[in-house]
Design a protein around this motif. Structure first.
Motif, PDB file in Angstrom:
ATOM      1  N   HIS A   1      40.987  34.699  39.962  1.00 18.31           N
ATOM      2  CA  HIS A   1      41.623  35.987  40.219  1.00 18.31           C
ATOM      3  C   HIS A   1      41.944  36.725  38.921  1.00 18.31           C
ATOM      4  O   HIS A   1      41.835  37.961  38.854  1.00 18.31           O
ATOM      5  N   GLU A   2      42.304  35.979  37.879  1.00 23.91           N
ATOM      6  CA  GLU A   2      42.565  36.601  36.576  1.00 23.91           C
ATOM      7  C   GLU A   2      41.275  37.150  35.976  1.00 23.91           C
ATOM      8  O   GLU A   2      41.281  38.219  35.348  1.00 23.91           O
ATOM      9  N   ARG A   3      40.185  36.435  36.180  1.00 28.24           N
ATOM     10  CA  ARG A   3      38.888  36.905  35.692  1.00 28.24           C
ATOM     11  C   ARG A   3      38.480  38.199  36.382  1.00 28.24           C
ATOM     12  O   ARG A   3      38.014  39.144  35.739  1.00 28.24           O
ATOM     13  N   VAL A   4      38.639  38.231  37.684  1.00 25.17           N
ATOM     14  CA  VAL A   4      38.299  39.439  38.440  1.00 25.17           C
ATOM     15  C   VAL A   4      39.145  40.613  37.948  1.00 25.17           C
ATOM     16  O   VAL A   4      38.626  41.717  37.721  1.00 25.17           O
ATOM     17  N   ALA A   5      40.435  40.392  37.770  1.00 22.62           N
ATOM     18  CA  ALA A   5      41.331  41.458  37.324  1.00 22.62           C
ATOM     19  C   ALA A   5      40.969  41.935  35.917  1.00 22.62           C
ATOM     20  O   ALA A   5      40.968  43.150  35.638  1.00 22.62           O
ATOM     21  N   LYS A   6      40.631  41.009  35.021  1.00 23.01           N
ATOM     22  CA  LYS A   6      40.278  41.383  33.654  1.00 23.01           C
ATOM     23  C   LYS A   6      38.953  42.150  33.629  1.00 23.01           C
ATOM     24  O   LYS A   6      38.812  43.154  32.916  1.00 23.01           O
ATOM     25  N   GLY A   7      37.981  41.675  34.404  1.00 24.03           N
ATOM     26  CA  GLY A   7      36.702  42.366  34.481  1.00 24.03           C
ATOM     27  C   GLY A   7      36.855  43.763  35.046  1.00 24.03           C
ATOM     28  O   GLY A   7      36.245  44.727  34.556  1.00 24.03           O
ATOM     29  N   ALA A   8      37.687  43.902  36.096  1.00 26.91           N
ATOM     30  CA  ALA A   8      37.911  45.211  36.714  1.00 26.91           C
ATOM     31  C   ALA A   8      38.606  46.165  35.755  1.00 26.91           C
ATOM     32  O   ALA A   8      38.288  47.363  35.702  1.00 26.91           O
ATOM     33  N   ALA A   9      39.557  45.654  34.973  1.00 26.74           N
ATOM     34  CA  ALA A   9      40.271  46.500  34.018  1.00 26.74           C
ATOM     35  C   ALA A   9      39.321  47.029  32.946  1.00 26.74           C
ATOM     36  O   ALA A   9      39.378  48.208  32.577  1.00 26.74           O
ATOM     37  N   PHE A  10      38.444  46.152  32.443  1.00 27.04           N
ATOM     38  CA  PHE A  10      37.483  46.612  31.435  1.00 27.04           C
ATOM     39  C   PHE A  10      36.509  47.613  32.043  1.00 27.04           C
ATOM     40  O   PHE A  10      36.161  48.621  31.411  1.00 27.04           O
ATOM     41  N   LEU A  11      36.077  47.341  33.267  1.00 32.12           N
ATOM     42  CA  LEU A  11      35.146  48.243  33.941  1.00 32.12           C
ATOM     43  C   LEU A  11      35.755  49.638  34.114  1.00 32.12           C
ATOM     44  O   LEU A  11      35.092  50.654  33.868  1.00 32.12           O
ATOM     45  N   LYS A  12      37.014  49.687  34.507  1.00 34.02           N
ATOM     46  CA  LYS A  12      37.686  50.978  34.676  1.00 34.02           C
ATOM     47  C   LYS A  12      37.811  51.706  33.335  1.00 34.02           C
ATOM     48  O   LYS A  12      37.633  52.933  33.258  1.00 34.02           O
ATOM     49  N   TYR A  13      38.117  50.967  32.292  1.00 36.48           N
ATOM     50  CA  TYR A  13      38.199  51.563  30.958  1.00 36.48           C
ATOM     51  C   TYR A  13      36.852  52.147  30.534  1.00 36.48           C
ATOM     52  O   TYR A  13      36.764  53.312  30.108  1.00 36.48           O
ATOM     53  N   LEU A  14      35.787  51.356  30.666  1.00 43.13           N
ATOM     54  CA  LEU A  14      34.467  51.830  30.264  1.00 43.13           C
ATOM     55  C   LEU A  14      34.027  53.017  31.122  1.00 43.13           C
ATOM     56  O   LEU A  14      33.419  53.968  30.615  1.00 43.13           O
ATOM     57  N   HIS A  15      34.368  52.962  32.380  1.00 42.63           N
ATOM     58  CA  HIS A  15      34.040  54.062  33.280  1.00 42.63           C
ATOM     59  C   HIS A  15      34.692  55.364  32.799  1.00 42.63           C
ATOM     60  O   HIS A  15      34.084  56.442  32.843  1.00 42.63           O
ATOM     61  N   SER A  16      35.923  55.261  32.325  1.00 46.75           N
ATOM     62  CA  SER A  16      36.621  56.455  31.824  1.00 46.75           C
ATOM     63  C   SER A  16      35.975  56.995  30.558  1.00 46.75           C
ATOM     64  O   SER A  16      36.045  58.199  30.279  1.00 46.75           O
ATOM     65  N   VAL A  17      35.336  56.116  29.785  1.00 45.00           N
ATOM     66  CA  VAL A  17      34.652  56.530  28.558  1.00 45.00           C
ATOM     67  C   VAL A  17      33.316  57.207  28.880  1.00 45.00           C
ATOM     68  O   VAL A  17      32.944  58.207  28.256  1.00 45.00           O
ATOM     69  N   LEU A  18      32.589  56.669  29.854  1.00 46.30           N
ATOM     70  CA  LEU A  18      31.227  57.108  30.122  1.00 46.30           C
ATOM     71  C   LEU A  18      31.117  58.250  31.120  1.00 46.30           C
ATOM     72  O   LEU A  18      30.159  59.023  31.085  1.00 46.30           O
ATOM     73  N   THR A  19      32.097  58.382  32.015  1.00 41.38           N
ATOM     74  CA  THR A  19      32.029  59.431  33.032  1.00 41.38           C
ATOM     75  C   THR A  19      31.921  60.831  32.432  1.00 41.38           C
ATOM     76  O   THR A  19      31.120  61.649  32.909  1.00 41.38           O
ATOM     77  N   PRO A  20      32.679  61.159  31.390  1.00 41.50           N
ATOM     78  CA  PRO A  20      32.527  62.501  30.788  1.00 41.50           C
ATOM     79  C   PRO A  20      31.127  62.745  30.228  1.00 41.50           C
ATOM     80  O   PRO A  20      30.727  63.903  30.066  1.00 41.50           O
ATOM     81  N   LEU A  21      30.379  61.674  29.934  1.00 41.12           N
ATOM     82  CA  LEU A  21      29.022  61.802  29.404  1.00 41.12           C
ATOM     83  C   LEU A  21      27.990  61.865  30.522  1.00 41.12           C
ATOM     84  O   LEU A  21      26.788  61.973  30.252  1.00 41.12           O
TER      85      LEU A  21
END
Length: 282
Positions: free
Chosen positions: A137-157
């Motif tokens: 569950h910690e792995r899923v949460a950590k992966g999701a947090a990074f994914l959301k961060y990267l998504h915020s970086v790439l969406t404007p592009l």
């Protein structure tokens, strides 16, 4: 190794839908693992010329630090020759990348994509250390947090993300799907590479059904547990049956053809895989 025979009987090559056949047309195939994996160490001009010669209309750019200085040139050349750079590799190094901060190399690659206004999909992989010592569950949460961060970086592009099964815990499609759902993001895809899934051959049918709503690319390889990881298409025991399942599944994404041999001329590797694929499709 055989996939469950009863499942194979459900599919007949005599009733292949026209749409499913189209994904294997030469002009729709994608070249993958052709930049760092090439005995001749081609530069951008030579690589684009090779892709044209082989009939590829699109490829995904996998890179190492030494390729970043010529990345801008390659984007421009690919565009000039009407070859789509439909994906760019992004590798998360647990020592250098974290949620909220990317490594210098990853940031440089994203900056070059932004500069060129390249609308592409980043194929996202993680090293095993990123999830080390954590519960599921910690792995899923950590992966999701990074994914959301990267998504915020790439969406404007106007760039997208697809999770790449590079082995380990993250390389299990069930875990990738769980991360996507936990992140609550729409439009995040999955790339499934045969050569990282030899241990999953027996459950490919069920995995394929689960991945279908997310799948954007499937990269082919010879599939045979007794022969090693990187095999020419058509030389394994299981890839023909797996390709048959793909054809009948309704999958409409990209099909990737692998280079991934740093001890050989990548043109010859790609050519051999194209010939092996044609043999299977006959």
């Amino acid at each position: 190794m055989k996939i469950v025979p009863l499942l194979i009987l459900l599919f007949s090559l005599n009733s292949i839908p026209a749409v499913a056949q189209d994904i294997f047309d030469q002009n729709k195939l994608t070249a993958w693992c052709i930049v760092p994996f090439d005995k001749l160490k081609r530069g951008p001009e030579e690589r684009i010329a090779m892709l044209e010669k082989l009939g590829f209309k699109q490829y995904v750019y996998d890179w190492r630090s030494e390729h970043i200085p010529s990345f801008d040139q390659e984007i421009k050349l690919a565009k000039q020759h009407n070859i789509a750079m439909e994906g760019v590799w992004l590798w998360v190094n647990s020592q250098l990348d974290k949620t909220g901060q990317l490594s210098a190399d990853n940031q440089k690659v994203i900056d070059i994509v932004a500069k060129n206004k390249l609308k592409t999909t980043f194929w996202l992989g993680f090293d095993n250390g990123f999830f080390e010592g954590l519960t599921h569950h910690e792995r899923v949460a950590k992966g999701a947090a990074f994914l959301k961060y990267l998504h915020s970086v790439l969406t404007p592009l106007q760039c997208k993300i697809a999770l790449y099964n590079h082995g380990g815990w993250f390389g299990e499609p069930e875990n990738e799907i769980e991360i996507i759902k936990k992140a609550g993001l729409k439009g995040v895809g999955i790339v499934y590479s045969f050569h990282h899934g030899h241990h999953q051959i027996n459950r490919f049918y069920s995995m394929l059904k689960n991945m279908l709503p997310y799948l954007v690319a499937i990269n082919l390889d010879g599939m045979d547990l007794s022969k090693g990881q990187i095999l020419p298409i058509g030389t394994g025991k299981s890839e023909k049956e797996m390709i048959q399942l793909i054809r009948e599944s309704g999958y409409k994404g990209r099909i990737g053809v692998l280079g991934h041999r740093d001890d050989e001329d990548v043109e010859l590797v790609l050519r051999g895989n194209l010939e092996g694929l044609r043999g299977i499709l006959k």
